[in-house]
Design a protein around this motif. Structure first.
Motif, PDB file in Angstrom:
ATOM      1  N   ALA A  32       2.535 -15.682 -20.975  1.00 44.73           N
ATOM      2  CA  ALA A  32       3.685 -15.492 -21.846  1.00 44.73           C
ATOM      3  C   ALA A  32       4.962 -15.387 -21.005  1.00 44.73           C
ATOM      4  O   ALA A  32       4.973 -14.705 -19.975  1.00 44.73           O
ATOM      5  CB  ALA A  32       3.500 -14.239 -22.674  1.00 44.73           C
ATOM      6  N   GLN A  78       6.407 -10.447 -21.788  1.00 43.98           N
ATOM      7  CA  GLN A  78       5.289  -9.689 -22.380  1.00 43.98           C
ATOM      8  C   GLN A  78       5.574  -9.322 -23.827  1.00 43.98           C
ATOM      9  O   GLN A  78       4.653  -9.153 -24.620  1.00 43.98           O
ATOM     10  CB  GLN A  78       4.988  -8.439 -21.554  1.00 43.98           C
ATOM     11  CG  GLN A  78       5.950  -7.285 -21.698  1.00 43.98           C
ATOM     12  CD  GLN A  78       7.295  -7.562 -21.040  1.00 43.98           C
ATOM     13  OE1 GLN A  78       7.408  -8.427 -20.185  1.00 43.98           O
ATOM     14  NE2 GLN A  78       8.314  -6.835 -21.459  1.00 43.98           N
ATOM     15  N   THR A 114       5.947 -10.657 -26.798  1.00 43.73           N
ATOM     16  CA  THR A 114       5.749 -11.943 -27.440  1.00 43.73           C
ATOM     17  C   THR A 114       6.243 -11.892 -28.884  1.00 43.73           C
ATOM     18  O   THR A 114       5.984 -12.801 -29.673  1.00 43.73           O
ATOM     19  CB  THR A 114       4.277 -12.391 -27.356  1.00 43.73           C
ATOM     20  OG1 THR A 114       3.455 -11.346 -27.869  1.00 43.73           O
ATOM     21  CG2 THR A 114       3.877 -12.654 -25.914  1.00 43.73           C
ATOM     22  N   SER A 173      -3.769 -14.802 -25.508  1.00 44.18           N
ATOM     23  CA  SER A 173      -3.685 -13.440 -24.951  1.00 44.18           C
ATOM     24  C   SER A 173      -2.263 -12.905 -25.074  1.00 44.18           C
ATOM     25  O   SER A 173      -1.740 -12.276 -24.158  1.00 44.18           O
ATOM     26  CB  SER A 173      -4.115 -13.409 -23.485  1.00 44.18           C
ATOM     27  OG  SER A 173      -5.435 -13.859 -23.355  1.00 44.18           O
ATOM     28  N   LEU A 174      -1.628 -13.191 -26.202  1.00 43.45           N
ATOM     29  CA  LEU A 174      -0.270 -12.694 -26.426  1.00 43.45           C
ATOM     30  C   LEU A 174      -0.359 -11.258 -26.917  1.00 43.45           C
ATOM     31  O   LEU A 174      -1.451 -10.762 -27.219  1.00 43.45           O
ATOM     32  CB  LEU A 174       0.447 -13.603 -27.426  1.00 43.45           C
ATOM     33  CG  LEU A 174       0.470 -15.086 -27.019  1.00 43.45           C
ATOM     34  CD1 LEU A 174       1.114 -15.942 -28.089  1.00 43.45           C
ATOM     35  CD2 LEU A 174       1.205 -15.252 -25.699  1.00 43.45           C
ATOM     36  N   ARG A 175       0.769 -10.586 -26.998  1.00 43.06           N
ATOM     37  CA  ARG A 175       0.705  -9.146 -27.272  1.00 43.06           C
ATOM     38  C   ARG A 175       0.633  -8.847 -28.763  1.00 43.06           C
ATOM     39  O   ARG A 175       1.336  -9.461 -29.554  1.00 43.06           O
ATOM     40  CB  ARG A 175       1.905  -8.431 -26.637  1.00 43.06           C
ATOM     41  CG  ARG A 175       1.644  -6.944 -26.456  1.00 43.06           C
ATOM     42  CD  ARG A 175       2.762  -6.274 -25.701  1.00 43.06           C
ATOM     43  NE  ARG A 175       3.970  -6.146 -26.506  1.00 43.06           N
ATOM     44  CZ  ARG A 175       5.103  -5.643 -26.048  1.00 43.06           C
ATOM     45  NH1 ARG A 175       5.183  -5.236 -24.805  1.00 43.06           N
ATOM     46  NH2 ARG A 175       6.152  -5.548 -26.832  1.00 43.06           N
ATOM     47  N   ASN A 176      -0.188  -7.896 -29.096  1.00 44.26           N
ATOM     48  CA  ASN A 176      -0.269  -7.412 -30.478  1.00 44.26           C
ATOM     49  C   ASN A 176       0.792  -6.333 -30.685  1.00 44.26           C
ATOM     50  O   ASN A 176       0.565  -5.167 -30.477  1.00 44.26           O
ATOM     51  CB  ASN A 176      -1.669  -6.859 -30.761  1.00 44.26           C
ATOM     52  CG  ASN A 176      -2.180  -5.945 -29.662  1.00 44.26           C
ATOM     53  OD1 ASN A 176      -1.824  -6.092 -28.494  1.00 44.26           O
ATOM     54  ND2 ASN A 176      -2.986  -4.981 -30.013  1.00 44.26           N
ATOM     55  N   TYR A 229      -1.266  -8.361 -34.885  1.00 44.11           N
ATOM     56  CA  TYR A 229      -0.491  -9.569 -34.582  1.00 44.11           C
ATOM     57  C   TYR A 229       0.423 -10.016 -35.716  1.00 44.11           C
ATOM     58  O   TYR A 229       1.345 -10.784 -35.521  1.00 44.11           O
ATOM     59  CB  TYR A 229      -1.445 -10.722 -34.270  1.00 44.11           C
ATOM     60  CG  TYR A 229      -2.316 -10.443 -33.079  1.00 44.11           C
ATOM     61  CD1 TYR A 229      -1.875 -10.729 -31.800  1.00 44.11           C
ATOM     62  CD2 TYR A 229      -3.577  -9.871 -33.231  1.00 44.11           C
ATOM     63  CE1 TYR A 229      -2.669 -10.470 -30.696  1.00 44.11           C
ATOM     64  CE2 TYR A 229      -4.380  -9.606 -32.137  1.00 44.11           C
ATOM     65  CZ  TYR A 229      -3.921  -9.909 -30.876  1.00 44.11           C
ATOM     66  OH  TYR A 229      -4.699  -9.647 -29.783  1.00 44.11           O
TER      67      TYR A 229
END
Lengths: 282, 163
Positions: free
Chosen positions: A65, A68, A70, A105-108, A122
């Protein structure tokens, strides 16, 4: 003739757009950063701009990303009148966001309850649906980080307000963001409509191409205001990371809309230098 | 002590252990300190990184991991400094109270490249969540970093790069 598009297809496209937007910095933004790097004379500012450009390169190459944060996925959908969607559109968008974010694997970063906070996920995305002519479906995903979203300002001006007052409000909104929202910024401005619509326009303005060329707005009168604001903002000496320099903003994008005789809403929605969005047409 | 030698504006490469903590972790830590409860990590001499990393992609040490806005942590920072924190890493300005507390406890506040999480991930050699795991991205991660690039934002004398 009516064209049929399945919700499932939309889900897949949204998932791919989430990945593209978060991994690959927009070409126009990257070009603006490069040109800022060349123009900047302040060594520290130059060093930070170089790091930002290098960051974009690493993100693209390694599918990491860009930032971080996202973001909260803002999804703009334009549905051609000749299209029929089978299945649930909104749920397809949300599922697409979830699947894309998980895959990358992006941020929740989304909390269900804004007051109690709790576990984060998400989605839901912020969805804007609009109708258009033709039989195409256009989808744009704009992951909006909250370091910059937190600096949003709305002001309801008097209808007799002078343009200078409005300009001052916009410049002050950038000054108030200082280093916190990750400069150099792209400044989205919405003028007109209702309070909520001005905010929508300010966000939508960020989708427009970032360029320093003065002819990028259909209305040259507005283009002139954009250029003047950019000049004023870049005299603030905030600079990259707020450590000084002449690159405080890469562009000012204004969107306008008719409004009520009694008012003049103006919203400023700032984007950090990692202005990310990706668009697809089905 | 090394903290005293660094001046606002100096560049510095950090080697060693740092702990991530952002909004909710700060809230919990500050509450635990106030209630004299046992803390999940040892804050004595610790460096706190205001960061909520993206998820770790398969085969990588950590995902994108840049700094978040430091000022949101301001209300909790003096308590953490009193509990022994010596360094903080983030982005943006701090309150006057924080600058005063930094001076009082001879701590230091660093900035690092904002919005450059993919680049910064390169300097992380080990990463694991060690506390408040239920908070997901807001959990406390223990990071081992090598040559992590920093700029001194507020030095141990309370001087700020922004002034």
């Amino acid at each position: 003739m009516t064209r049929v598009i399945s919700a499932n297809k939309i889900k897949d496209v949204v998932a791919d757009l989430c990945l593209e937007a978060n991994f690959i910095l927009r070409k126009d933004v990257l070009a603006a950063l490069r040109s800022a790097f060349l123009k900047e004379r302040n060594n520290r500012a130059k060093d930070i701009l170089a790091a930002i450009i290098q960051n974009a390169r690493i993100a693209k190459r390694e599918k990491l990303a860009i930032c971080q944060d996202t973001g909260l996925a803002c999804v703009f959908v334009e549905i051609g009148q000749g299209i029929r969607i089978t299945g649930d559109l909104k749920s397809a968008i949300n599922k697409g966001v979830e699947s894309g974010y998980k895959k990358g694997s992006l941020r929740n970063s989304v909390v269900r309850d804004p007051l109690q906070r709790g576990k984060s996920g998400y989605q839901p995305a912020i969805i804007h649906i609009d109708m258009a002519g033709g039989n195409k479906l256009k989808i744009t995903v704009l992951p909006k980080g909250f370091g910059c979203e937190n600096k949003t300002q709305l002001k309801m001006f008097r209808p007799t307000a002078k343009i200078e007052e409005i300009k001052k409000f916009i410049v002050e909104a950038v000054r108030a963001s200082g280093p916190d929202a990750c400069p150099p910024y792209i400044v989205g401005v919405g003028i007109g409509g209702s309070a909520d619509y001005a905010c929508f326009l300010a966000k939508k303005a960020l989708l427009r191409r970032v360029t320093t060329s003065p002819r990028h707005h259909v209305t040259s009168r507005i283009s002139k205001i954009e250029q003047d604001l950019l000049k004023q903002i870049n005299l603030l000496n905030i600079g990259p990371m707020g450590l000084g320099g002449k690159t405080t903003a890469l562009a000012v994008n204004i969107e306008i809309y008719p409004t009520h005789i009694a008012g003049l809403p103006v919203c400023v929605n700032i984007s950090c230098h990692a202005l990310r969005s990706a668009t697809a047409e089905i | 002590m090394r903290n005293l030698k660094l001046k606002a504006g100096d560049r510095f490469l950090l080697n060693g252990i740092i702990y991530t903590a952002r909004d909710q972790a700060h809230k919990r830590l500050a509450q635990a300190i106030k209630q004299h409860k046992k803390l999940p990590i040892n804050l004595k001499g610790a460096v706190i990184y205001y960061c909520g990393p993206a998820k770790t992609p398969r085969g990588k040490i950590i995902g994108s991991c840049g700094p978040t806005t430091s000022s949101r942590m301001d209300e909790f920072t003096p308590a953490l400094l009193e509990a022994g924190v010596k360094g903080m890493v983030g982005k943006g300005v701090r309150s006057k109270e924080v600058a005063k507390a930094i001076k009082k406890y001879q701590a230091i506040y660093f900035l690092t490249y904002a919005g450059c999480g993919a680049l910064l991930a390169k300097y992380v050699k080990k990463a694991a969540p060690v506390a408040y795991k239920d908070l997901g991205p807001e959990a406390i991660y223990k990071l081992e970093v090598k040559d992590f690039p920093l700029i001194v934002g507020i030095d141990a004398r309370g001087r700020s790069i922004y002034e």
